[in-house]
Design an enzyme around this catalytic site. Structure first.
Site, PDB file in Angstrom:
ATOM      1  N   GLU A 209     -14.929   3.192 -15.514  1.00 39.66           N
ATOM      2  CA  GLU A 209     -15.157   2.631 -14.188  1.00 39.66           C
ATOM      3  C   GLU A 209     -15.602   1.185 -14.373  1.00 39.66           C
ATOM      4  O   GLU A 209     -16.553   0.915 -15.097  1.00 39.66           O
ATOM      5  CB  GLU A 209     -16.254   3.413 -13.455  1.00 39.66           C
ATOM      6  CG  GLU A 209     -16.017   4.912 -13.385  1.00 39.66           C
ATOM      7  CD  GLU A 209     -14.877   5.303 -12.480  1.00 39.66           C
ATOM      8  OE1 GLU A 209     -14.624   4.580 -11.491  1.00 39.66           O
ATOM      9  OE2 GLU A 209     -14.226   6.326 -12.753  1.00 39.66           O
TER      10      GLU A 209
ATOM     11  N   GLY B  26       3.816   3.362  -4.484  1.00 35.54           N
ATOM     12  CA  GLY B  26       4.130   4.025  -5.745  1.00 35.54           C
ATOM     13  C   GLY B  26       3.768   3.196  -6.969  1.00 35.54           C
ATOM     14  O   GLY B  26       4.187   3.506  -8.086  1.00 35.54           O
ATOM     15  N   LYS B  27       2.998   2.133  -6.767  1.00 35.78           N
ATOM     16  CA  LYS B  27       2.611   1.239  -7.867  1.00 35.78           C
ATOM     17  C   LYS B  27       1.885   1.984  -8.981  1.00 35.78           C
ATOM     18  O   LYS B  27       2.240   1.861 -10.148  1.00 35.78           O
ATOM     19  CB  LYS B  27       1.674   0.115  -7.383  1.00 35.78           C
ATOM     20  CG  LYS B  27       2.182  -0.760  -6.304  1.00 35.78           C
ATOM     21  CD  LYS B  27       1.140  -1.793  -5.883  1.00 35.78           C
ATOM     22  CE  LYS B  27      -0.153  -1.238  -5.359  1.00 35.78           C
ATOM     23  NZ  LYS B  27      -0.108  -0.606  -4.051  1.00 35.78           N
TER      24      LYS B  27
ATOM     25  N   ALA C  89       0.839  -1.193   0.000  1.00 35.12           N
ATOM     26  CA  ALA C  89       0.000   0.000   0.000  1.00 35.12           C
ATOM     27  C   ALA C  89       0.880   1.252   0.000  1.00 35.12           C
ATOM     28  O   ALA C  89       1.891   1.306   0.701  1.00 35.12           O
ATOM     29  CB  ALA C  89      -0.907  -0.002   1.233  1.00 35.12           C
TER      30      ALA C  89
ATOM     31  N   HIS D  77      -6.326  10.559  -7.355  1.00 37.15           N
ATOM     32  CA  HIS D  77      -5.837   9.781  -8.503  1.00 37.15           C
ATOM     33  C   HIS D  77      -6.247  10.453  -9.809  1.00 37.15           C
ATOM     34  O   HIS D  77      -5.435  10.578 -10.740  1.00 37.15           O
ATOM     35  CB  HIS D  77      -6.395   8.344  -8.470  1.00 37.15           C
ATOM     36  CG  HIS D  77      -5.523   7.366  -7.750  1.00 37.15           C
ATOM     37  ND1 HIS D  77      -4.465   6.744  -8.345  1.00 37.15           N
ATOM     38  CD2 HIS D  77      -5.584   6.892  -6.480  1.00 37.15           C
ATOM     39  CE1 HIS D  77      -3.891   5.936  -7.475  1.00 37.15           C
ATOM     40  NE2 HIS D  77      -4.553   6.001  -6.337  1.00 37.15           N
TER      41      HIS D  77
END
Length: 185
Positions: A67, A15-16, A12, A52
């Site tokens: 989505e 930086g993925k 978590a 995001h």
């Protein structure tokens, strides 16, 4: 880029997503499809999603956004070979699990959904970049649903990584390519 799977994992806040987005921008400069799997069930998640979205806007890149909190395999079949970034597999999996948890055949249906995703990814004619949380480095959850999720996520990550051309582990914002370093026994 065509017919490739790229897998990006890490803990978590490692930086993925940032790495995966940069990877797509570099390898598909004309634009790509960003598939968001999260649902905003509370204010904190709404804020995460907003941040995001804001980060993607700041990048000045041609992202189309869709989505897709559930039925990801069917959705991928409609993407027509575009470069697709799916963020993230573990949230998609948790959405599927929560929708099925009261069903008597929950485990069987969850495994079926996972296999359908693996099959759809394997057959996809374009490039798929999957982001997923690494779940194997933590403690065993104290409650059954948590253990079911952790185990399913571990299996799904292994299946996607096995089929991926490139596998990245991101820790503290540093991506390391794992597949090239893999030891064959």
């Amino acid at each position: 880029m065509s017919g490739r799977i790229i897998f990006v994992t890490g803990g978590a806040r490692s930086g993925k997503s940032t790495f995966a987005e940069a990877y797509v921008r570099k390898h598909a400069p004309g634009g790509a499809l960003y598939v968001a799997t999260a649902e905003a069930h509370d204010e904190e998640m709404q804020e995460r999603i907003r941040l995001h979205q804001e980060d993607r806007e700041k990048a000045h890149y041609a992202w189309d956004t869709a989505e897709c909190p559930r039925q990801l395999p069917a959705f991928l079949s409609s993407c027509e070979g575009k470069t697709v970034l799916v963020d993230c597999l573990t949230i998609w999996l948790s959405n599927e699990l929560l929708a099925l948890e009261q069903e008597a055949d929950c485990d069987e249906r969850l495994n079926q959904a996972m296999q359908e995703l693996v099959d759809a990814a394997s057959e996809y004619p374009g490039t798929l970049v999957f982001v997923s949380n690494e779940v194997g480095s933590g403690v065993v959850p104290a409650y059954k649903l948590g253990r079911v999720f952790r185990d399913a996520a571990g299996r799904l990550n292994q299946q996607i990584a096995k089929r991926a051309e490139e596998v990245y582990l991101v820790t503290a914002g540093i991506p390391i390519e794992l597949k090239k370093r893999m030891v064959e026994l």
